[in-house]
Design a protein around this motif. Structure first.
Motif, PDB file in Angstrom:
ATOM      1  N   GLN A  96       0.831  -1.202   0.000  1.00 26.62           N
ATOM      2  CA  GLN A  96       0.000   0.000   0.000  1.00 26.62           C
ATOM      3  C   GLN A  96       0.870   1.257   0.000  1.00 26.62           C
ATOM      4  OE1 GLN A  96      -2.792   0.116   3.223  1.00 26.62           O
ATOM      5  NE2 GLN A  96      -3.899   1.885   2.437  1.00 26.62           N
ATOM      6  N   LYS A  97       1.975   1.226   0.738  1.00 24.94           N
ATOM      7  CA  LYS A  97       2.901   2.363   0.738  1.00 24.94           C
ATOM      8  C   LYS A  97       3.488   2.591  -0.646  1.00 24.94           C
ATOM      9  CE  LYS A  97       4.490   1.766   5.525  1.00 24.94           C
ATOM     10  NZ  LYS A  97       5.681   1.433   6.364  1.00 24.94           N
ATOM     11  N   ALA A  98       3.805   1.478  -1.322  1.00 22.93           N
ATOM     12  CA  ALA A  98       4.401   1.589  -2.657  1.00 22.93           C
ATOM     13  C   ALA A  98       3.372   1.854  -3.735  1.00 22.93           C
ATOM     14  CB  ALA A  98       5.176   0.312  -2.986  1.00 22.93           C
ATOM     15  N   GLY A  99       2.078   1.729  -3.397  1.00 20.45           N
ATOM     16  CA  GLY A  99       1.032   1.941  -4.381  1.00 20.45           C
ATOM     17  C   GLY A  99       0.991   0.854  -5.433  1.00 20.45           C
ATOM     18  N   VAL A 100       1.219  -0.399  -5.015  1.00 21.70           N
ATOM     19  CA  VAL A 100       1.303  -1.528  -5.949  1.00 21.70           C
ATOM     20  C   VAL A 100       0.323  -2.610  -5.504  1.00 21.70           C
ATOM     21  CG1 VAL A 100       2.788  -3.343  -6.867  1.00 21.70           C
ATOM     22  CG2 VAL A 100       3.709  -1.054  -6.494  1.00 21.70           C
ATOM     23  N   ALA A 101      -0.369  -3.197  -6.469  1.00 18.69           N
ATOM     24  CA  ALA A 101      -1.266  -4.307  -6.166  1.00 18.69           C
ATOM     25  C   ALA A 101      -0.487  -5.616  -6.144  1.00 18.69           C
ATOM     26  CB  ALA A 101      -2.378  -4.381  -7.209  1.00 18.69           C
ATOM     27  N   LEU A 102      -0.910  -6.536  -5.293  1.00 13.54           N
ATOM     28  CA  LEU A 102      -0.207  -7.807  -5.135  1.00 13.54           C
ATOM     29  C   LEU A 102      -0.111  -8.575  -6.446  1.00 13.54           C
ATOM     30  CD1 LEU A 102       1.075 -10.028  -3.376  1.00 13.54           C
ATOM     31  CD2 LEU A 102      -1.250 -10.832  -2.867  1.00 13.54           C
ATOM     32  N   GLU A 103      -1.186  -8.585  -7.222  1.00 17.24           N
ATOM     33  CA  GLU A 103      -1.188  -9.373  -8.459  1.00 17.24           C
ATOM     34  C   GLU A 103      -0.244  -8.800  -9.524  1.00 17.24           C
ATOM     35  OE1 GLU A 103      -4.921  -6.776  -8.269  1.00 17.24           O
ATOM     36  OE2 GLU A 103      -3.831  -8.174  -6.969  1.00 17.24           O
ATOM     37  N   ASN A 104       0.233  -7.581  -9.317  1.00 14.60           N
ATOM     38  CA  ASN A 104       1.162  -6.972 -10.275  1.00 14.60           C
ATOM     39  C   ASN A 104       2.616  -7.231  -9.929  1.00 14.60           C
ATOM     40  OD1 ASN A 104      -0.942  -5.885 -11.755  1.00 14.60           O
ATOM     41  ND2 ASN A 104      -0.976  -3.988 -10.564  1.00 14.60           N
ATOM     42  N   VAL A 105       2.881  -7.920  -8.805  1.00 12.86           N
ATOM     43  CA  VAL A 105       4.255  -8.146  -8.348  1.00 12.86           C
ATOM     44  C   VAL A 105       4.756  -9.487  -8.875  1.00 12.86           C
ATOM     45  CG1 VAL A 105       5.776  -8.376  -6.366  1.00 12.86           C
ATOM     46  CG2 VAL A 105       3.849  -6.770  -6.274  1.00 12.86           C
ATOM     47  N   PHE A 106       5.841  -9.434  -9.627  1.00 13.51           N
ATOM     48  CA  PHE A 106       6.474 -10.665 -10.102  1.00 13.51           C
ATOM     49  C   PHE A 106       7.351 -11.271  -9.005  1.00 13.51           C
ATOM     50  CE2 PHE A 106      10.193 -12.696 -12.194  1.00 13.51           C
ATOM     51  CZ  PHE A 106       9.523 -13.766 -12.757  1.00 13.51           C
ATOM     52  N   LEU A 107       8.135 -10.427  -8.325  1.00 13.71           N
ATOM     53  CA  LEU A 107       9.003 -10.901  -7.252  1.00 13.71           C
ATOM     54  C   LEU A 107       9.139  -9.819  -6.190  1.00 13.71           C
ATOM     55  CD1 LEU A 107      11.025 -13.057  -6.159  1.00 13.71           C
ATOM     56  CD2 LEU A 107      12.825 -11.817  -7.391  1.00 13.71           C
ATOM     57  N   GLY A 108       9.029 -10.235  -4.932  1.00 12.86           N
ATOM     58  CA  GLY A 108       9.248  -9.325  -3.816  1.00 12.86           C
ATOM     59  C   GLY A 108      10.235  -9.942  -2.842  1.00 12.86           C
ATOM     60  N   GLN A 109      11.298  -9.198  -2.497  1.00 15.64           N
ATOM     61  CA  GLN A 109      12.327  -9.702  -1.605  1.00 15.64           C
ATOM     62  C   GLN A 109      12.488  -8.771  -0.405  1.00 15.64           C
ATOM     63  OE1 GLN A 109      15.699 -10.049  -4.398  1.00 15.64           O
ATOM     64  NE2 GLN A 109      15.688 -12.248  -3.984  1.00 15.64           N
ATOM     65  N   VAL A 110      12.749  -9.381   0.735  1.00 16.60           N
ATOM     66  CA  VAL A 110      12.999  -8.622   1.961  1.00 16.60           C
ATOM     67  C   VAL A 110      14.452  -8.834   2.362  1.00 16.60           C
ATOM     68  CG1 VAL A 110      12.396  -8.330   4.393  1.00 16.60           C
ATOM     69  CG2 VAL A 110      10.615  -8.840   2.722  1.00 16.60           C
TER      70      VAL A 110
ATOM     71  N   LEU B 149      11.417  -4.065   1.805  1.00 15.96           N
ATOM     72  CA  LEU B 149      10.804  -4.838   0.730  1.00 15.96           C
ATOM     73  C   LEU B 149      11.150  -4.218  -0.615  1.00 15.96           C
ATOM     74  CD1 LEU B 149       8.869  -7.092  -0.239  1.00 15.96           C
ATOM     75  CD2 LEU B 149       6.999  -5.442   0.039  1.00 15.96           C
ATOM     76  N   TYR B 150      11.769  -5.025  -1.485  1.00 13.73           N
ATOM     77  CA  TYR B 150      12.108  -4.593  -2.845  1.00 13.73           C
ATOM     78  C   TYR B 150      11.202  -5.343  -3.818  1.00 13.73           C
ATOM     79  CZ  TYR B 150      16.258  -2.449  -0.839  1.00 13.73           C
ATOM     80  OH  TYR B 150      17.109  -1.663  -0.091  1.00 13.73           O
ATOM     81  N   LEU B 151      10.624  -4.600  -4.764  1.00 12.24           N
ATOM     82  CA  LEU B 151       9.606  -5.159  -5.648  1.00 12.24           C
ATOM     83  C   LEU B 151      10.059  -5.132  -7.100  1.00 12.24           C
ATOM     84  CD1 LEU B 151       6.504  -3.349  -4.092  1.00 12.24           C
ATOM     85  CD2 LEU B 151       7.244  -5.707  -3.669  1.00 12.24           C
ATOM     86  N   ASP B 152       9.757  -6.208  -7.813  1.00  7.71           N
ATOM     87  CA  ASP B 152       9.924  -6.274  -9.264  1.00  7.71           C
ATOM     88  C   ASP B 152       8.561  -6.589  -9.857  1.00  7.71           C
ATOM     89  OD1 ASP B 152      12.072  -6.662 -11.615  1.00  7.71           O
ATOM     90  OD2 ASP B 152      10.473  -8.136 -11.841  1.00  7.71           O
ATOM     91  N   LEU B 153       8.068  -5.694 -10.733  1.00  9.09           N
ATOM     92  CA  LEU B 153       6.722  -5.827 -11.261  1.00  9.09           C
ATOM     93  C   LEU B 153       6.719  -6.509 -12.621  1.00  9.09           C
ATOM     94  CD1 LEU B 153       5.326  -2.279 -10.349  1.00  9.09           C
ATOM     95  CD2 LEU B 153       5.464  -4.339  -8.928  1.00  9.09           C
ATOM     96  N   TYR B 154       5.557  -7.024 -12.990  1.00  9.23           N
ATOM     97  CA  TYR B 154       5.396  -7.604 -14.323  1.00  9.23           C
ATOM     98  C   TYR B 154       5.616  -6.539 -15.400  1.00  9.23           C
ATOM     99  CZ  TYR B 154       3.534 -12.060 -12.637  1.00  9.23           C
ATOM    100  OH  TYR B 154       3.391 -13.281 -12.056  1.00  9.23           O
ATOM    101  N   ASP B 155       5.081  -5.359 -15.168  1.00  8.80           N
ATOM    102  CA  ASP B 155       5.221  -4.258 -16.117  1.00  8.80           C
ATOM    103  C   ASP B 155       6.516  -3.516 -15.827  1.00  8.80           C
ATOM    104  OD1 ASP B 155       5.016  -2.169 -17.874  1.00  8.80           O
ATOM    105  OD2 ASP B 155       2.968  -1.616 -17.311  1.00  8.80           O
ATOM    106  N   ASP B 156       7.541  -3.740 -16.668  1.00  3.43           N
ATOM    107  CA  ASP B 156       8.847  -3.139 -16.435  1.00  3.43           C
ATOM    108  C   ASP B 156       8.844  -1.627 -16.653  1.00  3.43           C
ATOM    109  OD1 ASP B 156       9.952  -5.605 -15.829  1.00  3.43           O
ATOM    110  OD2 ASP B 156      10.458  -6.021 -17.923  1.00  3.43           O
TER     111      ASP B 156
END
Length: 286
Positions: free
Chosen positions: A199-213, A219-226
């Protein structure tokens, strides 16, 4: 039985037996094979191919030959563990190619390397001047190991006597839009924490390809939409900046007050906070 069926059966048996023998010999990369293992590999492959197409001879003759060839490197490996002399013969020894910035031409000829070959190997190690090299050795695997002179090595935090946070493997908590509960449990986190961070990042869960802590809990996020850019977490940097501001404020208060006792309290607190900042800096500024 038709001849083609016989060839199929022989080929399948040869492949299966080759797989078993390979597991027996052990797992090594191609470049790590010894001379004996290289020769044995070629020989066993030739025997297996002959076994698959030779219709006259019995199959078990080829299987016996393959077994003998396969057991030989296993025996030599066992003997190598017991004797360094045998190990030197079977596996060879490393050869010094450069010492103190000087190329040893005799050793270069011994390994049948040209100057161009040596320079290519050095360039692959990001070394372009022979004079910068303290030692260069050709390992038994054929790789060239390079040790630069101390004044030409990259500076490390240890050289500067700087504390560095211990590196730890980040944990994947989101994969293909799914939350990994086991990884969260290992970190002592839960799904509510993940949803808050998303929610802080403004990203929906289904749009996350990979999330690492990471080890700091970021939390670092890599999205489907580059094309969508996700800002990296800033909490630790903001915390570091806030601590630095508090330390600077304490020093300013110590300079502005005329009360001697109050000045000593501010100065002591400023020094204590600075020590805390120094200890926490590797973690907060990574």
């Amino acid at each position: 039985m038709p001849e083609w069926i016989n060839i199929v059966i022989r080929s399948v048996v040869a492949l299966v037996y080759l797989f078993i023998l390979t597991k027996l010999i052990g797992k090594r990369q191609i470049r790590q094979l010894t001379y004996i293992e290289y020769i044995v590999g070629i020989s066993i492959g030739s025997i297996a191919a002959f076994m698959a197409t030779d219709m006259d001879g019995p199959m078990f003759h080829s299987l016996i030959a393959m077994t003998i060839f396969a057991l030989f490197p296993v025996l030599m490996e066992w003997l190598s563990l017991k004797s360094k002399a045998i190990r030197n013969v079977v596996e060879g020894q490393a050869t010094i190619l450069i010492k103190d910035g000087k190329i040893l031409e005799d050793n270069l000829k011994k390994e049948r390397l040209t100057t161009e070959d040596l320079m290519e190997q050095l360039r692959m190690k990001n070394v372009f001047r022979v004079a910068d090299v303290e030692f260069a050795l050709m390992e038994t695997s054929g790789e060239v190991s390079v040790l630069l002179k101390s004044q030409h090595r990259p500076v490390t935090p240890q050289d500067l006597d700087l504390p560095v946070a211990q590196a730890e493997e980040p944990q994947a908590v989101i994969m293909d839009g799914n939350i990994m509960d086991e990884s969260l449990a290992n970190l002592g986190l839960n799904r509510n924490w993940v949803r808050q961070e998303l929610q802080k990042a403004g990203v929906a869960l289904e749009n996350v390809f990979l999330g690492q802590v990471d080890r700091a809990g970021q939390l670092y996020l890599d999205l489907y939409d580059d094309k969508i850019k996700v800002a990296p977490p800033q909490e630790l940097k903001l915390t570091y900046a806030l601590l630095k501001k508090c330390q600077a404020d304490l020093e300013m208060f110590a300079l502005s007050t005329k009360n001697k006792r109050t000045k000593q309290v501010y100065e002591k607190d400023a020094e204590h906070l600075q020590r805390v900042i120094d200890r926490m800096k590797p973690l907060l500024t990574q």
